[in-house]
Design a protein around this motif. Structure first.
Motif, PDB file in Angstrom:
ATOM      1  N   UNK A   1       0.841  -1.204   0.000  1.00 38.23           N
ATOM      2  CA  UNK A   1       0.000   0.000   0.000  1.00 38.23           C
ATOM      3  C   UNK A   1       0.875   1.253   0.000  1.00 38.23           C
ATOM      4  N   UNK A   2       0.407   2.278  -0.663  1.00 36.20           N
ATOM      5  CA  UNK A   2       1.101   3.566  -0.670  1.00 36.20           C
ATOM      6  C   UNK A   2       0.377   4.535   0.260  1.00 36.20           C
ATOM      7  N   UNK A   3       1.160   5.321   0.989  1.00 42.31           N
ATOM      8  CA  UNK A   3       0.597   6.353   1.856  1.00 42.31           C
ATOM      9  C   UNK A   3       0.843   7.755   1.334  1.00 42.31           C
ATOM     10  N   UNK A   4       1.951   7.908   0.613  1.00 42.60           N
ATOM     11  CA  UNK A   4       2.366   9.249   0.204  1.00 42.60           C
ATOM     12  C   UNK A   4       2.754   9.313  -1.266  1.00 42.60           C
ATOM     13  N   UNK A  42      -5.242  10.663  -7.716  1.00 41.09           N
ATOM     14  CA  UNK A  42      -4.380  10.082  -6.681  1.00 41.09           C
ATOM     15  C   UNK A  42      -5.023  10.202  -5.302  1.00 41.09           C
ATOM     16  N   UNK A  43      -5.600  11.360  -5.045  1.00 41.66           N
ATOM     17  CA  UNK A  43      -6.258  11.598  -3.751  1.00 41.66           C
ATOM     18  C   UNK A  43      -7.388  10.594  -3.527  1.00 41.66           C
ATOM     19  N   UNK A  44      -8.098  10.250  -4.593  1.00 41.12           N
ATOM     20  CA  UNK A  44      -9.186   9.266  -4.495  1.00 41.12           C
ATOM     21  C   UNK A  44      -8.677   7.878  -4.129  1.00 41.12           C
ATOM     22  N   UNK A  45      -7.376   7.661  -4.302  1.00 44.67           N
ATOM     23  CA  UNK A  45      -6.768   6.368  -3.964  1.00 44.67           C
ATOM     24  C   UNK A  45      -6.312   6.313  -2.510  1.00 44.67           C
ATOM     25  N   UNK A 247       4.324   9.942 -19.206  1.00 40.66           N
ATOM     26  CA  UNK A 247       3.103   9.183 -18.932  1.00 40.66           C
ATOM     27  C   UNK A 247       2.700   9.287 -17.476  1.00 40.66           C
ATOM     28  N   UNK A 248       1.734   8.476 -17.103  1.00 43.17           N
ATOM     29  CA  UNK A 248       1.173   8.526 -15.741  1.00 43.17           C
ATOM     30  C   UNK A 248       2.217   8.280 -14.661  1.00 43.17           C
ATOM     31  N   UNK A 249       3.060   7.265 -14.851  1.00 42.16           N
ATOM     32  CA  UNK A 249       3.999   6.937 -13.772  1.00 42.16           C
ATOM     33  C   UNK A 249       5.050   8.021 -13.596  1.00 42.16           C
ATOM     34  N   UNK A 250       5.407   8.675 -14.716  1.00 42.71           N
ATOM     35  CA  UNK A 250       6.472   9.700 -14.679  1.00 42.71           C
ATOM     36  C   UNK A 250       6.141  10.875 -13.753  1.00 42.71           C
ATOM     37  N   UNK A 251       4.845  11.118 -13.572  1.00 38.92           N
ATOM     38  CA  UNK A 251       4.398  12.347 -12.919  1.00 38.92           C
ATOM     39  C   UNK A 251       4.358  12.283 -11.393  1.00 38.92           C
ATOM     40  N   UNK A 252       4.767  11.163 -10.808  1.00 41.18           N
ATOM     41  CA  UNK A 252       4.713  11.099  -9.337  1.00 41.18           C
ATOM     42  C   UNK A 252       5.718  10.114  -8.762  1.00 41.18           C
ATOM     43  N   UNK A 253       6.058  10.368  -7.493  1.00 43.38           N
ATOM     44  CA  UNK A 253       6.799   9.425  -6.668  1.00 43.38           C
ATOM     45  C   UNK A 253       5.777   8.842  -5.685  1.00 43.38           C
ATOM     46  N   UNK A 254       5.647   7.533  -5.657  1.00 40.58           N
ATOM     47  CA  UNK A 254       4.613   6.877  -4.846  1.00 40.58           C
ATOM     48  C   UNK A 254       5.291   5.946  -3.835  1.00 40.58           C
ATOM     49  N   UNK A 255       4.968   6.106  -2.568  1.00 43.20           N
ATOM     50  CA  UNK A 255       5.635   5.271  -1.555  1.00 43.20           C
ATOM     51  C   UNK A 255       4.780   5.178  -0.290  1.00 43.20           C
TER      52      UNK A 255
END
Length: 255
Positions: A1-4, A42-45, A247-255
């Motif tokens: 799961x990602x929190x941030x 992202x916020x909806x996730x 693309x979609x993944x490029x636009x964020x750091x997810x952790x």
């Protein structure tokens, strides 16, 4: 799961971003709206989103994924293969943002080059694409750092794609979207491969976020295949970012 999640607002200079596409220059005002919709999805996730200010001197800086790898144990500052992006990895606000979440921050040193768009996380294992942007030395350093923290990595050669995740998306539960040259790569034989047709190859760059999958808008076959796997799908238009190879993944750091 990602929190941030960490994102950076596109700059007005986005029209000068690096590109191999032939689709015209991105329109700043449209890119801004698309980015806001991306953050909303992202916020909806169920994640907390840290939004960094735009950096006019770096046209590609909204693609934050390339400048750091965020793992469960540490953050690793990359050394981008694109020379015009090297200083992006040193931006103070990104380091400050990462330091709020990580005690351990490592970095890749010269002559290594690596962009995290070439890195796909599967649990505690990381697949690293050897591309025009990521060299063997960069991959070796990255694997050495991962192993220091009890994680692991392996390299995968690229012949056609810009980045590893241009044509791959791990959706957890052993499900892997594959496009183009990755359909027959031995490294991915153990996964349940969901093949993406050539005409929707851009749609393979999706992101799994806490059991939801964000899919680029306009790729109905990709969306349908993911929904058939049982995931809830959110769509976001990223057409302006596609114009500069993003693309979609490029636009964020997810952790």
């Amino acid at each position: 799961m990602f929190n941030n999640v960490i994102v950076r607002v596109p700059s007005k200079s986005i029209s000068e971003g690096i590109t191999s596409a032939h689709e015209g220059k991105p329109i700043y005002e449209v890119a801004l709206v698309q980015h806001e919709n991306y953050v909303s999805a992202l916020t909806k996730c169920g994640v907390e989103v840290t939004v960094l200010e735009p950096k006019e001197e770096f046209p590609d800086s909204c693609f934050v994924e390339d400048v750091a790898l965020c793992t469960s144990k540490c953050a690793i500052i990359t050394r981008p293969g694109a020379e015009s992006r090297r200083e992006e990895a040193q931006l103070e606000d990104m380091h400050q943002a990462l330091s709020k979440f990580y005690e351990n921050i490592e970095k890749i040193e010269e002559p290594g080059t690596i962009e995290a768009g070439d890195i796909m996380m599967v649990g505690d294992h990381y697949y690293i694409g050897l591309s025009e942007r990521t060299n063997q030395e960069g991959a070796n350093q990255m694997i050495s750092i991962l192993e220091k923290y009890g994680l692991s990595g392996e390299t995968v050669s690229l012949d056609e794609m810009l980045h590893l995740k241009t044509g791959l998306a791990y959706l957890e539960n052993n499900n892997l979207l594959v496009a183009g040259e990755f359909k027959n790569k031995e490294a991915f034989d153990k996964f349940n491969k969901v093949e993406v047709e050539l005409n929707e190859a851009y749609g393979a760059n999706c992101i799994w976020v806490n059991d939801k999958v964000i899919v680029p808008e306009g790729y109905p076959n990709v969306q349908s295949k993911i929904e058939n796997l049982g995931y809830e799908v959110l769509t976001v238009d990223t057409s302006e970012f596609r114009k500069i190879d993003g693309g979609l993944s490029c636009l964020s750091l997810r952790f």
